[in-house]
Structure formats: structure tokens, C-alpha cells
Design a protein around this motif. Sequence first.
Motif, PDB file in Angstrom:
ATOM      1  N   ASP A 258      48.326  17.817   5.743  1.00 47.98           N
ATOM      2  CA  ASP A 258      49.167  16.674   5.398  1.00 47.98           C
ATOM      3  C   ASP A 258      50.054  16.286   6.571  1.00 47.98           C
ATOM      4  O   ASP A 258      50.233  15.101   6.870  1.00 47.98           O
ATOM      5  CB  ASP A 258      50.004  17.004   4.168  1.00 47.98           C
ATOM      6  N   GLU A 259      50.600  17.280   7.247  1.00 43.12           N
ATOM      7  CA  GLU A 259      51.393  17.005   8.448  1.00 43.12           C
ATOM      8  C   GLU A 259      50.523  16.381   9.533  1.00 43.12           C
ATOM      9  O   GLU A 259      50.943  15.467  10.251  1.00 43.12           O
ATOM     10  CB  GLU A 259      52.021  18.308   8.951  1.00 43.12           C
ATOM     11  N   TRP A 260      49.289  16.873   9.631  1.00 41.42           N
ATOM     12  CA  TRP A 260      48.339  16.339  10.599  1.00 41.42           C
ATOM     13  C   TRP A 260      48.082  14.853  10.353  1.00 41.42           C
ATOM     14  O   TRP A 260      48.046  14.051  11.286  1.00 41.42           O
ATOM     15  CB  TRP A 260      47.045  17.140  10.491  1.00 41.42           C
ATOM     16  N   LYS A 261      47.957  14.461   9.099  1.00 35.42           N
ATOM     17  CA  LYS A 261      47.688  13.058   8.763  1.00 35.42           C
ATOM     18  C   LYS A 261      48.866  12.150   9.121  1.00 35.42           C
ATOM     19  O   LYS A 261      48.678  10.963   9.368  1.00 35.42           O
ATOM     20  CB  LYS A 261      47.368  12.935   7.275  1.00 35.42           C
ATOM     21  N   GLN A 262      50.062  12.717   9.128  1.00 36.78           N
ATOM     22  CA  GLN A 262      51.242  11.914   9.442  1.00 36.78           C
ATOM     23  C   GLN A 262      51.358  11.603  10.931  1.00 36.78           C
ATOM     24  O   GLN A 262      52.132  10.737  11.317  1.00 36.78           O
ATOM     25  CB  GLN A 262      52.496  12.637   8.961  1.00 36.78           C
ATOM     26  N   LEU A 263      50.595  12.296  11.761  1.00 36.56           N
ATOM     27  CA  LEU A 263      50.611  12.032  13.210  1.00 36.56           C
ATOM     28  C   LEU A 263      49.640  10.907  13.532  1.00 36.56           C
ATOM     29  O   LEU A 263      48.732  11.037  14.351  1.00 36.56           O
ATOM     30  CB  LEU A 263      50.240  13.304  13.969  1.00 36.56           C
ATOM     31  N   ASP A 264      49.843   9.764  12.881  1.00 35.92           N
ATOM     32  CA  ASP A 264      48.878   8.672  12.997  1.00 35.92           C
ATOM     33  C   ASP A 264      48.886   8.024  14.380  1.00 35.92           C
ATOM     34  O   ASP A 264      47.934   7.318  14.740  1.00 35.92           O
ATOM     35  CB  ASP A 264      49.141   7.617  11.917  1.00 35.92           C
ATOM     36  N   PHE A 265      49.942   8.261  15.178  1.00 37.15           N
ATOM     37  CA  PHE A 265      49.966   7.678  16.523  1.00 37.15           C
ATOM     38  C   PHE A 265      48.900   8.304  17.421  1.00 37.15           C
ATOM     39  O   PHE A 265      48.594   7.770  18.491  1.00 37.15           O
ATOM     40  CB  PHE A 265      51.352   7.859  17.150  1.00 37.15           C
ATOM     41  N   LEU A 266      48.331   9.433  16.982  1.00 42.58           N
ATOM     42  CA  LEU A 266      47.283  10.079  17.761  1.00 42.58           C
ATOM     43  C   LEU A 266      45.908   9.469  17.502  1.00 42.58           C
ATOM     44  O   LEU A 266      44.930   9.856  18.135  1.00 42.58           O
ATOM     45  CB  LEU A 266      47.243  11.578  17.451  1.00 42.58           C
ATOM     46  N   GLY A 267      45.832   8.546  16.554  1.00 39.83           N
ATOM     47  CA  GLY A 267      44.561   7.892  16.263  1.00 39.83           C
ATOM     48  C   GLY A 267      43.743   8.646  15.232  1.00 39.83           C
ATOM     49  O   GLY A 267      44.202   9.605  14.613  1.00 39.83           O
ATOM     50  N   ASP A 268      42.515   8.213  15.071  1.00 42.97           N
ATOM     51  CA  ASP A 268      41.618   8.798  14.065  1.00 42.97           C
ATOM     52  C   ASP A 268      40.968  10.063  14.627  1.00 42.97           C
ATOM     53  O   ASP A 268      40.211  10.012  15.592  1.00 42.97           O
ATOM     54  CB  ASP A 268      40.547   7.773  13.681  1.00 42.97           C
ATOM     55  N   ARG A 269      41.272  11.207  14.020  1.00 40.10           N
ATOM     56  CA  ARG A 269      40.747  12.483  14.492  1.00 40.10           C
ATOM     57  C   ARG A 269      40.283  13.315  13.309  1.00 40.10           C
ATOM     58  O   ARG A 269      40.839  13.213  12.220  1.00 40.10           O
ATOM     59  CB  ARG A 269      41.831  13.283  15.231  1.00 40.10           C
ATOM     60  N   PRO A 270      39.283  14.165  13.480  1.00 45.40           N
ATOM     61  CA  PRO A 270      38.843  15.007  12.358  1.00 45.40           C
ATOM     62  C   PRO A 270      39.862  16.090  12.041  1.00 45.40           C
ATOM     63  O   PRO A 270      40.585  16.569  12.918  1.00 45.40           O
ATOM     64  CB  PRO A 270      37.532  15.607  12.874  1.00 45.40           C
ATOM     65  N   ALA A 271      39.897  16.497  10.767  1.00 51.07           N
ATOM     66  CA  ALA A 271      40.855  17.511  10.331  1.00 51.07           C
ATOM     67  C   ALA A 271      40.281  18.923  10.391  1.00 51.07           C
ATOM     68  O   ALA A 271      41.041  19.896  10.334  1.00 51.07           O
ATOM     69  CB  ALA A 271      41.327  17.211   8.910  1.00 51.07           C
ATOM     70  N   TRP A 272      38.946  19.050  10.507  1.00 54.98           N
ATOM     71  CA  TRP A 272      38.360  20.392  10.453  1.00 54.98           C
ATOM     72  C   TRP A 272      38.860  21.324  11.568  1.00 54.98           C
ATOM     73  O   TRP A 272      38.952  22.547  11.334  1.00 54.98           O
ATOM     74  CB  TRP A 272      36.829  20.320  10.472  1.00 54.98           C
ATOM     75  N   PRO A 273      39.216  20.825  12.778  1.00 54.63           N
ATOM     76  CA  PRO A 273      39.748  21.777  13.766  1.00 54.63           C
ATOM     77  C   PRO A 273      41.050  22.433  13.320  1.00 54.63           C
ATOM     78  O   PRO A 273      41.350  23.546  13.755  1.00 54.63           O
ATOM     79  CB  PRO A 273      39.964  20.905  15.011  1.00 54.63           C
ATOM     80  N   VAL A 274      41.823  21.755  12.459  1.00 55.55           N
ATOM     81  CA  VAL A 274      43.047  22.367  11.940  1.00 55.55           C
ATOM     82  C   VAL A 274      42.691  23.625  11.151  1.00 55.55           C
ATOM     83  O   VAL A 274      43.303  24.692  11.326  1.00 55.55           O
ATOM     84  CB  VAL A 274      43.815  21.367  11.053  1.00 55.55           C
ATOM     85  N   THR A 275      41.688  23.508  10.273  1.00 57.92           N
ATOM     86  CA  THR A 275      41.243  24.647   9.479  1.00 57.92           C
ATOM     87  C   THR A 275      40.747  25.786  10.372  1.00 57.92           C
ATOM     88  O   THR A 275      41.058  26.964  10.133  1.00 57.92           O
ATOM     89  CB  THR A 275      40.129  24.211   8.523  1.00 57.92           C
ATOM     90  N   VAL A 276      39.993  25.435  11.404  1.00 56.79           N
ATOM     91  CA  VAL A 276      39.430  26.447  12.306  1.00 56.79           C
ATOM     92  C   VAL A 276      40.530  27.135  13.109  1.00 56.79           C
ATOM     93  O   VAL A 276      40.537  28.368  13.261  1.00 56.79           O
ATOM     94  CB  VAL A 276      38.389  25.800  13.239  1.00 56.79           C
ATOM     95  N   LEU A 277      41.474  26.355  13.619  1.00 55.15           N
ATOM     96  CA  LEU A 277      42.541  26.946  14.429  1.00 55.15           C
ATOM     97  C   LEU A 277      43.439  27.857  13.596  1.00 55.15           C
ATOM     98  O   LEU A 277      43.822  28.947  14.050  1.00 55.15           O
ATOM     99  CB  LEU A 277      43.373  25.839  15.084  1.00 55.15           C
TER     100      LEU A 277
END
Length: 369
Positions: A258-277
Motif C-alpha cells: 500500500d505504501e508502494w502504491k502511494q509512491l506514484d511519482f515513480l511511475g507504473d512499476r510492478p509490485a512483485w519485487p516488494v514481495t521478493v525483497l
Amino acid sequence: MLNQIRTVTESPRETVLAPSLIPTPVGLTRPKRLHALDALRLGAALMVVVYHYLARGGGWPTPVQQLFPETFRIASYGYLGVQLFFLISGFVICMSAWGRPVKDFFVSRVVRLYPAYWFAVIATTVTVTVIPGGRRHLPWNDVLTNLTMLQQPLDVRHVDTVYWTLFTELRFYLLFSLLAWWGLTYRRVLLFCCVWGAATPLVAASGDGLLRLLLIPEYSWFFIAGMAFYLMYRFRPNLMLFGIVGFCYCASLAPTIDEWKQLDFLGDRPAWPVTVLLAAFFGVMTLAATGKLSGIQWKWLPIAGALTYPLYLLHQVIGWELFTLFSPHVSPWPLVTSVFAGMLVLSYGVHRVVERPLSRCLKRNLARL
């Protein structure tokens, strides 16, 4: 020897009522300093630095996506270094407070946090003041409020926005000091982890309020997991502790993404690396907690770990101001490399010249209280 260990780690009531439920401490067979944690702390700090310099950007006349197109998308995940910091913090605070009175715990936190922080507030303010064309420094009364580290609850702007994590740490210290005052034992820390974990989703769903402020539902899972990892390290792993760690990992994914989605200034990025990291963070902490990394004893790691806190405090705004000053004259990559190297040198100097002597002075005087 076993009886001596029990007197430190267990209350008499626990030993009499349920000795079979208390794992045998293995702390005396572990190294006094876990060098792998120094490496992890440095790695977390480097992730944050890379994120602020190559993804979030600041001080550049051109959008950072255009300056560093190959590294931008990878660097955008560097913000997760903060979650790694919190995971390590749960482990380290539990380790440093075990077997010590609350007063010693309080003193250790003051001398650890404030000397480098005071220098960073002053150095950042001076840098912003003397470099033209960059940020405007805060009013001096706000700068003085920042010296307390309580600017966030007092609704005062940060001198540097990276300081927001310090108030999160302070709230964890407050919660943990209550547990330390009660007395640290295996069962009490385990109970604390379970109660905090059970309360987290309740306060997360209840909206803003004092309990939400105190229980930190966005990041509590990392602190809880860190404490469970320390119990593994001190008392041997067991199914209960692995269950807590696994539960914390799964529960941490929702607020982190959810925090990742709020960083919208970074553009459209996949969320799966968050899970992996996050899985990688929990995985390497599992290795540390089970003694698999105890063989790492490189002498330079404590020095690297000592650089972590000053580097975290100093790098963002001062680095951005230097980008503002030199970007018209120096190419992006040489400038980033030079600023990064300069931050490392400055951090080492702060540790040796400011942090160590001032910490000793504070510790000596606070111990008299």
C-alpha cells in the motif's frame, strides 16, 4: 552454569511452573557481536541512499528518470531499506536491553541517537542556508524543535524528511521500555509479540488515534519479527517463533505494498519485487538468528555499521543541495559518485569526531542521574 543462565533469563515463577516450556539459552555460545547485522544495516542504508539519489531525485535540473534511465526502476525499490532497518531494530533493541535495567536501556538509546542527530540537524541547516538556489531552510524556532526529535508529533516540519523514521523508532522504544520495566524473559517477550500482533489489525482498522500512534500498525510487523528473531538467536529456534516470523512476513505485505502504491511519482512499476525483497530480508535474518552467519567476523564490518546512522541522517538534503550546486558543471554519474563518496567520508568523520566523544560524555553524565 545453566543455573546462572536461568537467573538472568527467566523469572523464578517461570522456572517453577513451566521449565519445559522455556528453551535453554544458547547466548553464551553465540558471538558477543553479530557482524552480519552490521553488514545488513549498511546494506539498508545504501538502499535508502540509492533511492533518494537515483529514484526520488532532488536538486537536479532534469528529471531523474532521464538522467539515470537504466538504474531508476531498480533504485525505486530502495525505499524498502527502511523496512529492513525496522526488522534489524527489533532484534538489536531486544539484544541490547536483555539483562539490563530500564535506566541503562534509556541511557543507551539517548547516547546512540542524539549526538549524530544533533550534528545532522545543524549541518543540514547550514548547508541549506549557504548554498544558493536550493531549498529554503526552516525558521530557526522549527530548527530548534527538530533538535528534540519530536517535531513530527509537534506538527513541525523536518529539517530533513528522513527523520520521520526516528519518531517511529522512538515509539518502539517506548513500548519496549514498558516490557523491559516488567522484566525481559523468553515468555514475556513472546507474549508481548503476540499481544502487539493481535492489537495491530484492530488499531489499523480503527482510524487515527492515540493507540494507532503508539502501536505503529504500518511497521509493527517488522519490529515484532525482529524480536522473534532475537528469541531464536538467544534460545534456539522453535515452531512457535517460526510461526510468528512467517505470520509477520505475510501480514507486512499489505501495508508495505500500500505504501508502494502511494509512491506514484515513480511511475507504473510492478509490485512483485516488494514481495521478493521482503522475503529476502526475512530470509537473511533467519540465517542470522539461527547462527548461520555467526562465522562472518570481518574486522571492517563494525566500522561499516558505525557509518550507517550518520550516513542515513546526512545524505538526503545535503546531497540534493550539492546536486543543485554542481550539476551545471559536472556530469550526473561522476557527481553522484563523488557525493556518495563524500557522504561516506563525512559519516566516518562524524562517527569519530562527534558521535564517539559526545556519546561518552552523555553516558558518563546520564549514568549519575
